[in-house]
Design a protein around this motif. Structure first.
Motif, PDB file in Angstrom:
ATOM      1  N   HIS A 254      11.904  12.368   6.380  1.00  0.00           N
ATOM      2  CA  HIS A 254      11.841  11.167   5.823  1.00  0.00           C
ATOM      3  C   HIS A 254      10.732  10.799   5.062  1.00  0.00           C
ATOM      4  CE1 HIS A 254       9.236  11.200   9.470  1.00  0.00           C
ATOM      5  NE2 HIS A 254       8.456  10.338   8.940  1.00  0.00           N
ATOM      6  N   ASN A 255      10.945   9.909   4.238  1.00  0.00           N
ATOM      7  CA  ASN A 255       9.839   9.771   3.178  1.00  0.00           C
ATOM      8  C   ASN A 255      10.063   8.083   3.175  1.00  0.00           C
ATOM      9  OD1 ASN A 255       7.950   9.733   1.192  1.00  0.00           O
ATOM     10  ND2 ASN A 255       9.497  10.396  -0.447  1.00  0.00           N
ATOM     11  N   THR A 256       8.676   7.645   2.784  1.00  0.00           N
ATOM     12  CA  THR A 256       8.506   6.211   2.740  1.00  0.00           C
ATOM     13  C   THR A 256       7.834   5.679   1.426  1.00  0.00           C
ATOM     14  OG1 THR A 256       6.618   6.194   4.008  1.00  0.00           O
ATOM     15  CG2 THR A 256       8.805   5.766   5.144  1.00  0.00           C
ATOM     16  N   ASP A 257       8.108   4.795   1.090  1.00  0.00           N
ATOM     17  CA  ASP A 257       7.095   4.095  -0.214  1.00  0.00           C
ATOM     18  C   ASP A 257       5.826   3.810   0.178  1.00  0.00           C
ATOM     19  OD1 ASP A 257       6.321   2.800  -2.569  1.00  0.00           O
ATOM     20  OD2 ASP A 257       7.885   1.335  -2.447  1.00  0.00           O
ATOM     21  N   LEU A 258       4.977   4.278  -0.215  1.00  0.00           N
ATOM     22  CA  LEU A 258       3.712   4.046   0.177  1.00  0.00           C
ATOM     23  C   LEU A 258       3.437   2.303   0.414  1.00  0.00           C
ATOM     24  CD1 LEU A 258       0.930   5.197   1.120  1.00  0.00           C
ATOM     25  CD2 LEU A 258       0.212   5.254  -1.193  1.00  0.00           C
ATOM     26  N   ALA A 259       3.968   1.560  -0.503  1.00  0.00           N
ATOM     27  CA  ALA A 259       3.865   0.130  -0.365  1.00  0.00           C
ATOM     28  C   ALA A 259       4.545  -0.511   0.532  1.00  0.00           C
ATOM     29  CB  ALA A 259       4.499  -0.661  -1.746  1.00  0.00           C
ATOM     30  N   SER A 260       5.351   0.185   1.435  1.00  0.00           N
ATOM     31  CA  SER A 260       5.991  -0.325   2.683  1.00  0.00           C
ATOM     32  C   SER A 260       5.080   0.053   3.858  1.00  0.00           C
ATOM     33  CB  SER A 260       7.632   0.346   2.745  1.00  0.00           C
ATOM     34  OG  SER A 260       7.099   1.852   3.077  1.00  0.00           O
ATOM     35  N   LYS A 261       4.204   0.940   3.794  1.00  0.00           N
ATOM     36  CA  LYS A 261       3.209   1.170   5.026  1.00  0.00           C
ATOM     37  C   LYS A 261       2.235  -0.006   4.910  1.00  0.00           C
ATOM     38  CE  LYS A 261       3.999   6.023   4.559  1.00  0.00           C
ATOM     39  NZ  LYS A 261       3.058   7.205   4.800  1.00  0.00           N
ATOM     40  N   ILE A 262       1.944  -0.333   6.245  1.00  0.00           N
ATOM     41  CA  ILE A 262       1.031  -1.497   6.554  1.00  0.00           C
ATOM     42  C   ILE A 262      -0.230  -0.534   7.114  1.00  0.00           C
ATOM     43  CG2 ILE A 262       0.334  -3.447   7.743  1.00  0.00           C
ATOM     44  CD1 ILE A 262       3.296  -4.169   7.635  1.00  0.00           C
ATOM     45  N   PRO A 263      -1.374  -0.589   6.361  1.00  0.00           N
ATOM     46  CA  PRO A 263      -2.626  -0.004   7.140  1.00  0.00           C
ATOM     47  C   PRO A 263      -3.525  -0.887   7.951  1.00  0.00           C
ATOM     48  CG  PRO A 263      -3.110  -0.785   4.955  1.00  0.00           C
ATOM     49  CD  PRO A 263      -1.586  -1.079   5.280  1.00  0.00           C
ATOM     50  N   VAL A 264      -3.810  -0.073   9.162  1.00  0.00           N
ATOM     51  CA  VAL A 264      -4.573  -0.688  10.080  1.00  0.00           C
ATOM     52  C   VAL A 264      -5.811   0.006  10.280  1.00  0.00           C
ATOM     53  CG1 VAL A 264      -4.671  -1.593  12.553  1.00  0.00           C
ATOM     54  CG2 VAL A 264      -2.517  -1.784  11.256  1.00  0.00           C
ATOM     55  N   LEU A 265      -7.049  -0.505  10.265  1.00  0.00           N
ATOM     56  CA  LEU A 265      -8.381   0.189  10.147  1.00  0.00           C
ATOM     57  C   LEU A 265      -8.605   0.205  11.910  1.00  0.00           C
ATOM     58  CD1 LEU A 265     -10.903   1.732   9.382  1.00  0.00           C
ATOM     59  CD2 LEU A 265     -11.957  -0.732   9.184  1.00  0.00           C
ATOM     60  N   LEU A 266      -8.854   1.563  12.549  1.00  0.00           N
ATOM     61  CA  LEU A 266      -9.124   1.705  14.024  1.00  0.00           C
ATOM     62  C   LEU A 266     -10.545   2.131  13.816  1.00  0.00           C
ATOM     63  CD1 LEU A 266      -6.051   3.296  15.171  1.00  0.00           C
ATOM     64  CD2 LEU A 266      -6.424   1.015  15.124  1.00  0.00           C
ATOM     65  N   ILE A 267     -11.309   1.366  14.514  1.00  0.00           N
ATOM     66  CA  ILE A 267     -12.814   1.985  14.915  1.00  0.00           C
ATOM     67  C   ILE A 267     -12.891   2.413  16.343  1.00  0.00           C
ATOM     68  CG2 ILE A 267     -13.653   0.525  13.122  1.00  0.00           C
ATOM     69  CD1 ILE A 267     -14.759  -1.469  15.183  1.00  0.00           C
ATOM     70  N   PRO A 268     -14.074   3.332  16.638  1.00  0.00           N
ATOM     71  CA  PRO A 268     -13.766   3.793  17.872  1.00  0.00           C
ATOM     72  C   PRO A 268     -13.819   2.620  18.876  1.00  0.00           C
ATOM     73  CG  PRO A 268     -15.345   5.030  16.350  1.00  0.00           C
ATOM     74  CD  PRO A 268     -14.565   3.828  15.631  1.00  0.00           C
ATOM     75  N   GLY A 269     -12.971   2.730  19.981  1.00  0.00           N
ATOM     76  CA  GLY A 269     -12.899   1.673  21.135  1.00  0.00           C
ATOM     77  C   GLY A 269     -11.797   0.680  20.873  1.00  0.00           C
ATOM     78  N   ASP A 270     -11.070   1.106  19.863  1.00  0.00           N
ATOM     79  CA  ASP A 270     -10.059  -0.102  19.540  1.00  0.00           C
ATOM     80  C   ASP A 270      -8.899   0.108  20.185  1.00  0.00           C
ATOM     81  OD1 ASP A 270     -11.047  -1.451  17.558  1.00  0.00           O
ATOM     82  OD2 ASP A 270     -10.153  -0.830  15.925  1.00  0.00           O
ATOM     83  N   LEU A 271      -8.144  -0.851  20.819  1.00  0.00           N
ATOM     84  CA  LEU A 271      -7.072  -0.784  21.757  1.00  0.00           C
ATOM     85  C   LEU A 271      -5.836  -1.109  20.817  1.00  0.00           C
ATOM     86  CD1 LEU A 271      -5.629  -0.828  24.304  1.00  0.00           C
ATOM     87  CD2 LEU A 271      -6.358  -3.199  24.624  1.00  0.00           C
ATOM     88  N   ILE A 272      -4.662  -0.432  20.615  1.00  0.00           N
ATOM     89  CA  ILE A 272      -3.789  -0.723  20.105  1.00  0.00           C
ATOM     90  C   ILE A 272      -2.316  -0.783  21.044  1.00  0.00           C
ATOM     91  CG2 ILE A 272      -1.623   0.201  18.531  1.00  0.00           C
ATOM     92  CD1 ILE A 272      -4.685   2.033  18.390  1.00  0.00           C
ATOM     93  N   LEU A 273      -1.934  -2.275  21.072  1.00  0.00           N
ATOM     94  CA  LEU A 273      -0.830  -2.567  21.875  1.00  0.00           C
ATOM     95  C   LEU A 273       0.639  -2.531  21.300  1.00  0.00           C
ATOM     96  CD1 LEU A 273      -2.678  -5.170  23.890  1.00  0.00           C
ATOM     97  CD2 LEU A 273      -2.323  -2.913  24.611  1.00  0.00           C
ATOM     98  N   MET A 274       1.476  -2.111  21.665  1.00  0.00           N
ATOM     99  CA  MET A 274       2.898  -2.082  21.020  1.00  0.00           C
ATOM    100  C   MET A 274       3.906  -2.565  22.345  1.00  0.00           C
ATOM    101  SD  MET A 274       3.057   1.356  18.526  1.00  0.00           S
ATOM    102  CE  MET A 274       2.075   2.169  19.472  1.00  0.00           C
ATOM    103  N   SER A 275       4.754  -3.522  22.065  1.00  0.00           N
ATOM    104  CA  SER A 275       5.665  -4.065  22.627  1.00  0.00           C
ATOM    105  C   SER A 275       6.740  -4.591  21.624  1.00  0.00           C
ATOM    106  CB  SER A 275       5.462  -5.198  23.832  1.00  0.00           C
ATOM    107  OG  SER A 275       5.061  -6.453  23.293  1.00  0.00           O
TER     108      SER A 275
END
Length: 191
Positions: A128-149
């Motif tokens: 797969h390949n994606t257009d860079l513009a379609s990617k959403i960047p999220v800065l994670l710093i140590p201790g961050d919690l990512i939740l996905m549902s």
């Protein structure tokens, strides 16, 4: 990787994740207040109640250590896991990119590691390949919690490309050191 009876420290981490979700506060778009909002139906929890109060909340854990330059290919977690995934990011900041599955086109091979985790969701496509513009960047710093549902868990791929030149935030390259990732999930119950 650990299934079933999680170690005591992981159970404490699960409790802390649950507490963080319960204490999650979001601004109401109607009255611009986060507490004592009369529009409770406008407030959204990162996990719906049926996930937040299931027992156990998580029964599978994986801890990974990534050295500078090592990351994880764009993927959606395997469908053998139920909805509701928590990731704790430790030791090094990084950029996690999210891409909606509709933005994926047939193309370049993943250069991080095999992408077999998206096989069921994306009709067994591993290129797969994606257009860079379609990617959403999220800065994670140590201790961050990512939740996905819900949609975030099933329809958005997440990746961390830590190769030189890919970890840029506000025009600055983020210094890379060892990064630890602890992922908590729950296996689908067999009938």
């Amino acid at each position: 990787m650990r299934f079933g009876d999680l170690p005591e420290w992981a159970l404490k981490l699960c409790g802390l994740v649950q507490h963080a979700i319960c204490c999650y506060d979001v601004m109401c778009p109607i009255c611009n207040r986060s507490t004592a909002c009369p529009h409770e139906d406008q407030k959204n929890s990162p996990f719906p109640p049926e996930l937040l109060w299931r027992e156990p909340l998580f029964d599978q854990m994986i801890a990974n250590s990534y050295q500078p330059g090592e990351g994880i290919c764009a993927h959606v977690d395997l469908l053998q896991f139920e909805d509701g995934i928590a990731i704790v990011s430790l030791e090094s900041s990084c950029i996690m990119h999210f891409t909606h599955q509709s933005a994926i086109t047939k193309g370049a091979q993943c250069t991080q590691q095999p992408c077999d985790t998206i096989q069921n969701l994306l009709e067994n496509k591993t290129d797969h390949n994606t257009d860079l513009a379609s990617k959403i960047p999220v800065l994670l710093i140590p201790g961050d919690l990512i939740l996905m549902s819900k949609e975030a868990r099933y329809n958005w791929l997440h990746e961390i490309n830590r190769k030189a030149g890919y970890q840029i935030w506000n025009g600055e390259e983020i210094p890379q050191s060892r990064r630890i990732s602890i992922t908590l999930r729950r296996l689908c119950q067999t009938k």
